[in-house]
Scaffold this motif. Structure first.
Motif, mmCIF file in Angstrom:
data_model
loop_
_atom_site.group_PDB
_atom_site.id
_atom_site.type_symbol
_atom_site.label_atom_id
_atom_site.label_comp_id
_atom_site.label_asym_id
_atom_site.label_seq_id
_atom_site.Cartn_x
_atom_site.Cartn_y
_atom_site.Cartn_z
ATOM 1 N N VAL A 77 0.837 -1.199 0.000
ATOM 2 C CA VAL A 77 0.000 0.000 0.000
ATOM 3 C C VAL A 77 0.874 1.252 0.000
ATOM 4 O O VAL A 77 0.630 2.200 -0.757
ATOM 5 C CB VAL A 77 -0.972 -0.015 1.208
ATOM 6 N N VAL A 81 0.884 4.122 -2.869
ATOM 7 C CA VAL A 81 0.578 5.528 -2.569
ATOM 8 C C VAL A 81 1.735 6.430 -2.975
ATOM 9 O O VAL A 81 1.544 7.491 -3.569
ATOM 10 C CB VAL A 81 0.227 5.698 -1.069
ATOM 11 N N GLN A 82 2.954 6.005 -2.658
ATOM 12 C CA GLN A 82 4.130 6.828 -2.968
ATOM 13 C C GLN A 82 4.636 6.610 -4.386
ATOM 14 O O GLN A 82 5.588 7.254 -4.803
ATOM 15 C CB GLN A 82 5.254 6.528 -1.964
ATOM 16 N N LYS A 83 4.021 5.689 -5.086
ATOM 17 C CA LYS A 83 4.423 5.342 -6.462
ATOM 18 C C LYS A 83 5.927 5.027 -6.556
ATOM 19 O O LYS A 83 6.616 5.473 -7.451
ATOM 20 C CB LYS A 83 4.044 6.456 -7.423
#
Length: 196
Positions: A77, A81-83
């Motif tokens: 996850v 989110v932070q790619k």
């Protein structure tokens, strides 16, 4: 030939490392690790005292899986989110070689065989009364053990041994002067008694 000497050195080196690590844990050089090892070993032994071995192993594996799955999902996850592209959080552990070499298995089997032969020879010698005094000593020890077994079961003795294993070095470090003084007094009394 070079491979066998290399694996022999690796296995003896890993045994020294294991012994050193165990010594560090018992002497509380790193209190957090020692507390974790003591707590985990005591928890497992207390669990074995109340639950079956199958239940304890199942609960331990389930707890381990809960932690690792939760950590893996959490990292996935965070990466989404932070790619970022950090990859699998356990990659270094998955890539580590944990295979056991045939040479180390042979060495362990040889050591086991030596101890097994010694044990079987001693058992035969004691049970068939090669030396009467030694067989009588064994009889006395086994008679005392019947009383110990009536009071404690095997897991209780393991729990007590675990507590003693982890607490004795710590107590000795803190009370070294007093313990050494009492041990010396007992040793002198014993020598004096033996001389009489």
């Amino acid at each position: 030939m070079a491979d066998s000497s290399l694996s022999s050195n690796n296995s003896s080196s890993s045994l020294r490392d294991l012994t050193h690590t165990a010594s560090q844990l018992v002497h509380w050089r790193e209190p957090k690790k020692s507390a974790a090892a003591f707590g985990l070993s005591l928890l497992v032994l207390l669990s074995l005292a109340t639950l079956s071995v199958i239940s304890v192993v199942s609960y331990l594996l389930l707890a381990c899986l809960c932690v690792t799955i939760t950590f893996r999902v959490y990292k996935s996850v965070i990466q989404a989110v932070q790619k970022s592209d950090e990859g699998h959080p356990f990659r270094s552990l998955l890539e580590r070689d944990i295979s056991v070499s045939s040479e180390s298995v042979r060495q362990l089997a040889d050591q086991f065989l030596i101890h097994l032969n010694w044990f079987s020879n001693q058992t035969r010698r004691l049970l068939l009364v090669e030396d009467l005094v030694d067989s009588l000593k064994l009889a006395a020890v086994t008679w005392v053990m019947t009383y110990v077994g009536a009071v404690f079961n095997g897991v209780t003795i393991l729990i007590l041994a675990d507590i003693i294993f982890f607490t004795t070095p710590l107590i000795y470090q803190k009370k070294k002067a007093q313990i050494d003084r009492h041990v010396e007094a007992v040793r002198l009394k014993l020598e004096e008694t033996l001389q009489r």
